[in-house]
Enzyme design. Structure first.
Site, PDB file in Angstrom:
ATOM      1  N   TYR A  45       2.307  32.566  10.356  1.00 41.99           N
ATOM      2  CA  TYR A  45       1.664  32.536   9.016  1.00 41.99           C
ATOM      3  C   TYR A  45       2.459  32.001   7.804  1.00 41.99           C
ATOM      4  O   TYR A  45       1.658  31.192   6.920  1.00 41.99           O
ATOM      5  CB  TYR A  45       1.113  33.849   8.530  1.00 41.99           C
ATOM      6  CG  TYR A  45       0.025  33.938   7.560  1.00 41.99           C
ATOM      7  CD1 TYR A  45      -1.074  33.618   8.101  1.00 41.99           C
ATOM      8  CD2 TYR A  45       0.245  34.185   6.359  1.00 41.99           C
ATOM      9  CE1 TYR A  45      -2.249  33.496   7.097  1.00 41.99           C
ATOM     10  CE2 TYR A  45      -0.677  34.244   5.367  1.00 41.99           C
ATOM     11  CZ  TYR A  45      -2.144  33.905   5.705  1.00 41.99           C
ATOM     12  OH  TYR A  45      -3.080  33.933   4.967  1.00 41.99           O
ATOM     13  N   PRO A  54       1.495  32.712  -6.197  1.00 42.45           N
ATOM     14  CA  PRO A  54       0.769  33.994  -5.598  1.00 42.45           C
ATOM     15  C   PRO A  54       0.881  33.453  -4.107  1.00 42.45           C
ATOM     16  O   PRO A  54       0.221  32.773  -3.772  1.00 42.45           O
ATOM     17  CB  PRO A  54      -0.792  33.984  -6.087  1.00 42.45           C
ATOM     18  CG  PRO A  54      -0.987  32.518  -6.722  1.00 42.45           C
ATOM     19  CD  PRO A  54       0.522  31.997  -7.164  1.00 42.45           C
ATOM     20  N   GLN A  85      -3.861  36.451  -9.630  1.00 40.73           N
ATOM     21  CA  GLN A  85      -4.455  35.658  -8.977  1.00 40.73           C
ATOM     22  C   GLN A  85      -5.683  36.163  -8.212  1.00 40.73           C
ATOM     23  O   GLN A  85      -5.652  37.017  -7.611  1.00 40.73           O
ATOM     24  CB  GLN A  85      -3.677  34.892  -7.786  1.00 40.73           C
ATOM     25  CG  GLN A  85      -4.292  33.824  -7.158  1.00 40.73           C
ATOM     26  CD  GLN A  85      -5.116  34.396  -5.956  1.00 40.73           C
ATOM     27  OE1 GLN A  85      -4.841  35.547  -5.477  1.00 40.73           O
ATOM     28  NE2 GLN A  85      -6.330  33.754  -5.429  1.00 40.73           N
ATOM     29  N   HIS A 103      -2.831  24.184  -2.379  1.00 43.40           N
ATOM     30  CA  HIS A 103      -2.507  25.418  -1.513  1.00 43.40           C
ATOM     31  C   HIS A 103      -1.523  25.141  -0.615  1.00 43.40           C
ATOM     32  O   HIS A 103      -1.579  25.344   0.508  1.00 43.40           O
ATOM     33  CB  HIS A 103      -3.758  25.992  -0.830  1.00 43.40           C
ATOM     34  CG  HIS A 103      -4.059  27.336  -0.710  1.00 43.40           C
ATOM     35  ND1 HIS A 103      -4.656  27.977  -1.542  1.00 43.40           N
ATOM     36  CD2 HIS A 103      -3.521  28.235   0.361  1.00 43.40           C
ATOM     37  CE1 HIS A 103      -4.719  29.474  -1.139  1.00 43.40           C
ATOM     38  NE2 HIS A 103      -3.913  29.611  -0.397  1.00 43.40           N
ATOM     39  N   ASP A 140       1.573  23.579  -8.391  1.00 41.53           N
ATOM     40  CA  ASP A 140       2.373  23.820  -7.151  1.00 41.53           C
ATOM     41  C   ASP A 140       1.873  23.045  -6.010  1.00 41.53           C
ATOM     42  O   ASP A 140       0.952  22.287  -6.213  1.00 41.53           O
ATOM     43  CB  ASP A 140       1.892  25.427  -7.043  1.00 41.53           C
ATOM     44  CG  ASP A 140       0.769  25.943  -6.213  1.00 41.53           C
ATOM     45  OD1 ASP A 140       0.203  24.854  -5.546  1.00 41.53           O
ATOM     46  OD2 ASP A 140       0.046  26.719  -6.389  1.00 41.53           O
ATOM     47  N   GLY A 191       4.543  22.053  -2.365  1.00 40.15           N
ATOM     48  CA  GLY A 191       5.649  21.324  -1.763  1.00 40.15           C
ATOM     49  C   GLY A 191       6.819  21.219  -2.570  1.00 40.15           C
ATOM     50  O   GLY A 191       7.868  20.538  -2.221  1.00 40.15           O
ATOM     51  N   ARG A 248      10.366  22.027  -3.263  1.00 38.40           N
ATOM     52  CA  ARG A 248      11.633  22.599  -2.464  1.00 38.40           C
ATOM     53  C   ARG A 248      12.814  22.776  -3.061  1.00 38.40           C
ATOM     54  O   ARG A 248      13.940  23.516  -2.906  1.00 38.40           O
ATOM     55  CB  ARG A 248      11.763  21.764  -1.151  1.00 38.40           C
ATOM     56  CG  ARG A 248      10.684  21.916  -0.354  1.00 38.40           C
ATOM     57  CD  ARG A 248      10.498  23.104   0.621  1.00 38.40           C
ATOM     58  NE  ARG A 248       9.410  23.142   1.239  1.00 38.40           N
ATOM     59  CZ  ARG A 248       8.209  23.578   0.984  1.00 38.40           C
ATOM     60  NH1 ARG A 248       7.957  24.075  -0.013  1.00 38.40           N
ATOM     61  NH2 ARG A 248       7.137  23.654   1.919  1.00 38.40           N
ATOM     62  N   GLY A 297       6.727  28.581  -4.001  1.00 43.39           N
ATOM     63  CA  GLY A 297       6.048  29.700  -3.142  1.00 43.39           C
ATOM     64  C   GLY A 297       6.856  29.848  -1.857  1.00 43.39           C
ATOM     65  O   GLY A 297       7.578  30.946  -1.531  1.00 43.39           O
TER      66      GLY A 297
HETATM   67  C1  GLV Z   1      -3.716  32.191   1.634  1.00 41.73           C
HETATM   68  O1  GLV Z   1      -3.458  31.979   0.649  1.00 41.73           O
HETATM   69  C2  GLV Z   1      -2.982  31.441   2.563  1.00 41.73           C
HETATM   70  O2  GLV Z   1      -2.868  30.455   2.434  1.00 41.73           O
HETATM   71  O3  GLV Z   1      -2.965  31.841   3.761  1.00 41.73           O
END
Ligand code: GLV
Length: 427
Positions: free
Chosen positions: A57, A110, A167, A311, A342, A344, A346, A365
């Site tokens: 995940y 988030p 978020q 994302h 946001d 990528g 690093r 993230g």
């Molecule tokens: C949720 O935000 C995901 O990218 O899994």
């Protein structure tokens, strides 16, 4: 670095660079630094600590990871031009975001279901963020109640409390949306960031192949289970979350990642709702990649901010790099709204490049997810303190006194080029 350097007295932001010295010194005291923060090594260490599902995940991207690869390639094509003999002794890493003075233009992106990375989920992350005075953003897919995350974020903060944003993944249940936003406001979240790119998760091969959707397996729905409107929904569906955790988790996440698109009209509605509930606090859109969408967001909705994000490559495979989108969006609307970035990031030079291309603030993230997976709160702190030190040192060695000086003149940029490279996370 000399810890008695006289510039200490005149700096308004922490001497983040001293974290380098602290670690250089450690072996004299029989200690070792917590772990290597080189992104590739961090990722491998996190992998060794996580369950297979946790690892899949954390690392999954849409499809063949081509968007993720493009995100990394885009950073690679911009090069920083160092400047020499600049008086960086009194450099200042701070910036302002939505009226909050923060010590660096860096925040916690988030990310949901932190319980698959650490038993305490979002709490150690929210604590680490406010220990560092950096903004924290809680995901609607978070695995702790909003109220508990708010408290954790205040625990390590100064007297003014932590700076935190909420978020929103907007359900198709207006009463539930209203309840979530009220809880966020009552728990001290001072901006709403509505994500537009994830009505449902993108196609991620490893997760699909391993039935890796924690909520369907009784983990991670705590933010929903603690909501009074959602508790009512559970009753209406005859679901007892204690004896039917999978069904309860499914009802929750099927309200969050429901697969039914929203439209601009609905966004106008939720913006009004947030403004009313919060007394006018900032409302932002996250997931914008096209200039047309950015213009609409500004011209039609007058949003307070846009997070230029794809994302982290987890939604549309084969998409443009978020950093390439950033440049164009800044040109189109950068003077009319707060542009954040946001996807990528690093290391500090990535933060620098995003700022140089016009972002006012940068979220990270996966870096903190890896830190959390490796060593909980200590791991998050180590990763983020290292990033801050890296950033502070970068300003010093590249000849930049403050964040405001970083502009496009700081970069030499090659042509856009997306050769198909093997998928490595850190190119
Ligand atoms: C949720 O935000 C995901 O990218 O899994």
């Amino acid at each position: 670095m000399d810890p008695n350097n006289p510039n200490r007295e005149s700096r308004s932001t922490p001497q983040y660079a001293l974290y380098q010295r602290e670690n250089f010194w450690k072996s004299n005291d029989g200690q070792v630094p917590p772990f290597n923060t080189d992104p590739a090594q961090l990722e491998q260490l996190a992998k060794s600590k996580l369950t297979q599902n946790g690892w899949y995940y954390a690392s999954s991207n849409a499809g063949q990871s081509h968007t993720h690869t493009a995100n990394r390639q885009a950073f690679y094509r911009h090069r920083i031009i160092p400047r020499m003999l600049v008086d960086t002794n009194q450099r200042d890493t701070s910036t302002t975001i939505f009226g909050h003075r923060v010590p660096a233009p860096i925040g916690f992106a988030p990310i949901g279901i932190n319980k698959i990375y650490h038993p305490l989920g979002e709490l150690p992350v929210a604590r680490a963020a406010s220990s560092l005075n950096l903004p924290y953003c809680l995901s609607t897919a978070g695995s702790q109640p909003i109220e508990d995350v708010g408290k954790a974020n205040d625990e390590s903060a100064g007297s003014e409390g932590g700076v935190r944003f909420f978020q929103l993944y907007m359900p198709h249940d207006d009463e539930l949306t209203t309840s979530l936003l009220k809880r966020a406001v009552e728990s001290g979240f001072s901006a709403c960031i509505l994500t537009l790119d994830t009505w449902q998760l993108g196609w991620r091969h490893d997760d699909v192949n391993t039935s890796n959707y924690a909520f369907y397996h009784g983990t991670g729905a705590d933010l929903g289970l603690s909501d009074p409107v959602f508790q009512k929904r559970l009753k209406e569906h005859g679901i007892d979350p204690k004896t039917q955790p999978n069904e309860a988790g499914a009802l929750w996440i099927d309200n969050v990642w429901h697969g039914r698109a929203h439209t601009w009209e609905k966004v106008r509605w939720v913006q009004g709702l947030w403004k009313e509930i919060s007394g006018g606090k900032p409302f932002c859109l996250k997931g914008i990649q096209s200039v047309n969408d950015a213009k609409r967001a500004v011209d039609e909705l007058g949003v307070d901010g846009i997070v230029v994000s794809n994302h982290a490559g987890r939604q549309v495979d084969g998409a443009i790099a978020s950093l390439d989108a950033l440049e164009k969006i800044v040109d189109a609307v950068g003077d009319k709204t707060t542009i954040m970035f946001d996807s990528g990031v690093r290391n500090a030079s990535d933060v620098f490049k995003a700022l140089a291309l016009g972002a006012k603030f940068v979220f990270v993230g996966r870096l903190w997810v890896w830190g959390l997976s490796i060593m909980g709160e200590v791991g998050v702190m180590h990763v983020m303190k290292s990033l801050l030190a890296d950033f502070d040192i970068l300003l010093n060695v590249a000849g930049y006194k403050n964040v405001g000086e970083i502009d496009r003149g700081a970069l030499e940029s090659g042509p856009k080029d997306y050769p198909l490279l093997p998928v490595t996370a850190n190119l």
